[in-house]
Design an enzyme around this catalytic site. Structure first.
Site, PDB file in Angstrom:
ATOM      1  N   HIS A 201       0.797  -1.237   0.000  1.00 29.78           N
ATOM      2  CA  HIS A 201       0.000   0.000   0.000  1.00 29.78           C
ATOM      3  C   HIS A 201       0.827   1.283   0.000  1.00 29.78           C
ATOM      4  O   HIS A 201       0.275   2.369  -0.056  1.00 29.78           O
ATOM      5  CB  HIS A 201      -0.937   0.024   1.219  1.00 29.78           C
ATOM      6  CG  HIS A 201      -0.221   0.306   2.505  1.00 29.78           C
ATOM      7  ND1 HIS A 201       0.488  -0.634   3.189  1.00 29.78           N
ATOM      8  CD2 HIS A 201      -0.095   1.456   3.219  1.00 29.78           C
ATOM      9  CE1 HIS A 201       1.010  -0.104   4.271  1.00 29.78           C
ATOM     10  NE2 HIS A 201       0.685   1.164   4.314  1.00 29.78           N
TER      11      HIS A 201
HETATM   12  C1  UD1 Z   1      -1.829   5.596   6.008  1.00 33.81           C
HETATM   13  C2  UD1 Z   1      -0.482   5.984   6.609  1.00 33.81           C
HETATM   14  C3  UD1 Z   1       0.516   4.859   6.447  1.00 33.81           C
HETATM   15  C4  UD1 Z   1      -0.045   3.560   6.987  1.00 33.81           C
HETATM   16  C5  UD1 Z   1      -1.385   3.286   6.325  1.00 33.81           C
HETATM   17  C6  UD1 Z   1      -2.030   2.020   6.825  1.00 33.81           C
HETATM   18  C7  UD1 Z   1       0.071   8.384   6.514  1.00 33.81           C
HETATM   19  C8  UD1 Z   1       0.934   9.388   5.850  1.00 33.81           C
HETATM   20  N1  UD1 Z   1       0.088   7.161   5.949  1.00 33.81           N
HETATM   21  O1  UD1 Z   1      -1.644   5.424   4.619  1.00 33.81           O
HETATM   22  O2  UD1 Z   1       1.690   5.179   7.162  1.00 33.81           O
HETATM   23  O3  UD1 Z   1       0.868   2.528   6.728  1.00 33.81           O
HETATM   24  O4  UD1 Z   1      -2.263   4.390   6.600  1.00 33.81           O
HETATM   25  O5  UD1 Z   1      -3.190   1.729   6.117  1.00 33.81           O
HETATM   26  O6  UD1 Z   1      -0.574   8.678   7.487  1.00 33.81           O
HETATM   27  N2  UD1 Z   1      -9.102   5.304   1.998  1.00 33.81           N
HETATM   28  C9  UD1 Z   1     -10.321   4.689   1.970  1.00 33.81           C
HETATM   29  N3  UD1 Z   1     -10.926   4.365   3.154  1.00 33.81           N
HETATM   30  C10 UD1 Z   1     -10.353   4.623   4.357  1.00 33.81           C
HETATM   31  C11 UD1 Z   1      -9.106   5.261   4.374  1.00 33.81           C
HETATM   32  C12 UD1 Z   1      -8.478   5.585   3.199  1.00 33.81           C
HETATM   33  O7  UD1 Z   1     -10.869   4.430   0.908  1.00 33.81           O
HETATM   34  O8  UD1 Z   1     -10.954   4.291   5.397  1.00 33.81           O
HETATM   35  C13 UD1 Z   1      -8.439   5.621   0.717  1.00 33.81           C
HETATM   36  C14 UD1 Z   1      -8.674   7.035   0.269  1.00 33.81           C
HETATM   37  O9  UD1 Z   1      -8.765   7.022  -1.095  1.00 33.81           O
HETATM   38  C15 UD1 Z   1      -7.401   7.739   0.667  1.00 33.81           C
HETATM   39  C16 UD1 Z   1      -6.356   6.648   0.522  1.00 33.81           C
HETATM   40  O10 UD1 Z   1      -7.038   5.440   0.877  1.00 33.81           O
HETATM   41  O11 UD1 Z   1      -7.152   8.841  -0.116  1.00 33.81           O
HETATM   42  C17 UD1 Z   1      -5.156   6.831   1.384  1.00 33.81           C
HETATM   43  O12 UD1 Z   1      -5.536   6.991   2.759  1.00 33.81           O
HETATM   44  P1  UD1 Z   1      -4.555   7.809   3.740  1.00 33.81           P
HETATM   45  O13 UD1 Z   1      -5.079   7.802   5.104  1.00 33.81           O
HETATM   46  O14 UD1 Z   1      -4.247   9.146   3.122  1.00 33.81           O
HETATM   47  O15 UD1 Z   1      -3.201   7.015   3.639  1.00 33.81           O
HETATM   48  P2  UD1 Z   1      -2.891   5.446   3.629  1.00 33.81           P
HETATM   49  O16 UD1 Z   1      -2.364   5.098   2.283  1.00 33.81           O
HETATM   50  O17 UD1 Z   1      -4.018   4.651   4.180  1.00 33.81           O
END
Ligand code: UD1
Length: 355
Positions: A201
Site C-alpha cells: 500500500h
Molecule cells: C496511512 C499511513 C501509512 C499507513 C497506512 C495504513 C500516513 C501518511 N500514511 O496510509 O503510514 O501505513 O495508513 O493503512 O498517514 N481510503 C479509503 N478508506 C479509508 C481510508 C483511506 O478508501 O478508510 C483511501 C482514500 O482514497 C485515501 C487513501 O485510501 O485517499 C489513502 O488513505 P490515507 O489515510 O491518506 O493514507 P494510507 O495510504 O491509508
C-alpha cells in the site's frame, strides 16, 4: 488518540491498561477519522474490544497538509475542553503528527508509542512524522534498542526515553487464542503452508509504475503457491486506474479485520509486504517475511527476527518461492520485551511522571 489502521493495535492495550487502573486514570479516546471505512477502522476497534471513541473528528482523506491540518483544527477544541494531563499518540501516520503538534502547542505532555524508529529516508512521509513527533514528545516509549540510540543521537533527554516493549505485540499476545480459533484459512479453502499473504500500500510502490511489475511478479509466484492479497483501498484504486491485470492464481480480497488477517498469516508459508507493523508481527510469530522496501525503520526484525529486505524491487517477488525453500527461521528470536506487557510498563511510567 487513534486515526489510522495500524494505530488501533498499538493503542488498544494502553486503553485497556488505563481502564484497569480507572481509580487513578480517566481516559478520553479520540479517533481522528483518517481511516473511516468499517473494514479499515470499526472492525478493529470492535475486535480489539476498544470502547467507542469519545470524539470522532471526521478528518478523512486528503493531501498530507490538508489531512494533518484538519487533525490539528479539529483536535484543538477537544483538548481545550477535556484538558488532559497527557496525550498519547502511536506510530507514524499523519494523525500522529497532527495530534502531537496540537498537544505540545497547548503545553500538554505528549507520550509517543513506538518512538525512535528511523528509516533514514526522508522521502517517506512516515519518516517525517516520526522525526517531528519524537522531537515534540516528552515521553518516548521505545520497543527496540536501536531506537533508543536514534533518539539519543538526535538529542533526546535520556530520562524521557523508556524502553518498554511493543504494544502491537501486546495485542497479538492478548488475541492469540482468538486468532488461532478464527479459521480464516479453512474458510477460504487454503492449505496450511500452501500460500503466501501479500499486502502492498505504500505510495512509492503502488502510486507509480512499480505496481504493474509487482502484480506480474506475483503471477510468477502463483505458479507455485497460492497468493492471497487483501487489497488496501489506495492499491485497489491504483489497480483500477491503471487497468492492471491480475493473474488467476492471485486472490484479491477486501481489506481484512485483525483476526482474519493474523489468522491467515499464522497458517501461511510467508508474507510479502511493504508494511511496517507486519514485519514485527511476523517476527513474533516466526513466519518468514519479505519486505519490498529499500530500507526498514525496524532493523531488529532483520537482525533478530524473520524479515528479509528485498529492496524496492518488485521483480524480486518472483524469487520468494526459492527464498522460502532456503529460509531457516529456526535461528530467529523474539526481540527483548516483546512479551505482552508493554502497556503496563507505559502506564507505570505515566503514573511516576504524573506523581
Ligand atoms: C496511512 C499511513 C501509512 C499507513 C497506512 C495504513 C500516513 C501518511 N500514511 O496510509 O503510514 O501505513 O495508513 O493503512 O498517514 N481510503 C479509503 N478508506 C479509508 C481510508 C483511506 O478508501 O478508510 C483511501 C482514500 O482514497 C485515501 C487513501 O485510501 O485517499 C489513502 O488513505 P490515507 O489515510 O491518506 O493514507 P494510507 O495510504 O491509508
Amino acid at each position: 488518540m487513534v486515526g489510522a489502521r495500524p494505530n488501533f493495535m498499538k493503542v488498544a492495550p494502553l486503553v485497556a491498561e488505563l481502564e484497569r487502573r480507572a481509580d487513578t486514570f480517566e481516559t478520553v479516546l479520540v479517533h481522528t477519522g483518517q481511516h473511516y471505512d468499517d473494514g479499515m477502522s470499526a472492525v478493529f476497534l470492535q475486535e480489539l474490544g476498544v470502547p467507542d471513541p469519545d470524539f470522532d473528528l471526521g478528518v478523512g482523506s486528503g493531501s498530507h497538509a490538508a489531512q494533518t491540518a484538519r487533525v490539528m483544527e479539529e483536535l484543538e477544541p477537544v483538548l481545550v475542553e477535556t484538558a488532559p494531563h497527557a496525550v498519547f499518540v502511536a506510530g507514524d501516520v499523519n494523525s500522529t503528527l497532527g495530534a502531537a503538534l496540537t498537544a505540545v502547542k497547548l503545553e500538554i505532555p505528549v507520550g509517543h508509542i513506538e518512538a525512535g524508529l528511523r528509516s533514514f529516508d526522508r522521502s517517506m512521509p512516515e519518516e517525517i512524522n516520526r522525526v517531528v513527533t519524537d522531537a515534540v514528545s516528552d515521553m518516548l516509549f521505545v520497543h527496540s534498542p536501536e531506537a533508543v540510540d536514534n533518539l539519543l543521537r538526535e538529542g533526546a533527554e535520556p530520562e524521557g526515553v523508556h524502553l518498554v516493549g511493543n504494544t502491537m505485540i501486546d495485542t497479538l499476545v492478548a488475541m492469540r487464542t482468538r486468532i488461532e480459533a478464527a479459521g480464516t484459512r479453512e474458510r477460504l479453502g487454503l492449505r496450511r503452508g500452501g500460500y503466501v499473504v501479500v499486502t502492498l500500500h505504500r505510495p512509492s510502490l503502488v502510486d507509480g509504475p512499480l505496481l504493474a511489475d509487482a502484480m506480474a511478479a506475483l503471477g510468477v509466484v502463483a505458479r507455485e503457491l497460492t497468493v492471497v492479497f487483501p487489497v488496501h483501498p489506495r492499491t485497489r484504486a491504483a489497480l483500477s486506474a491503471r487497468g492492471i491485470s491480475v493473474h488467476g492464481g492471485v486472490e484479491l480480497l477486501e481489506p481484512l479485520g485483525y483476526l482474519d488477517f493474523m489468522s491467515l498469516v499464522v497458517d501461511s508459508a510467508g508474507v510479502i509486504t511493504d508494511s511496517g507493523g507486519i514485519q514485527e508481527e511476523t517476527t513474533f510469530l516466526g513466519i518468514p517475511c519479505f519486505t519490498l522496501r529499500a530500507n526498514t525503520e525496524r532493523p531488529v526484525t532483520c537482525t533478530v527476527g524473520t524479515n528479509t529486505l528485498l529492496g524496492l524491487a518488485p521483480e524480486r517477488i518472483a524469487d520468494v518461492p526459492q527464498l522460502l525453500a532456503e529460509t531457516q527461521t529456526d535461528g530467529a528470536r523474539i526481540p527483548e520485551l516483546w512479551d505482552g506487557a508493554a502497556a503496563q510498563r507505559i502506564v507505570d511510567v505515566l503514573a511516576r511522571r504524573l506523581g
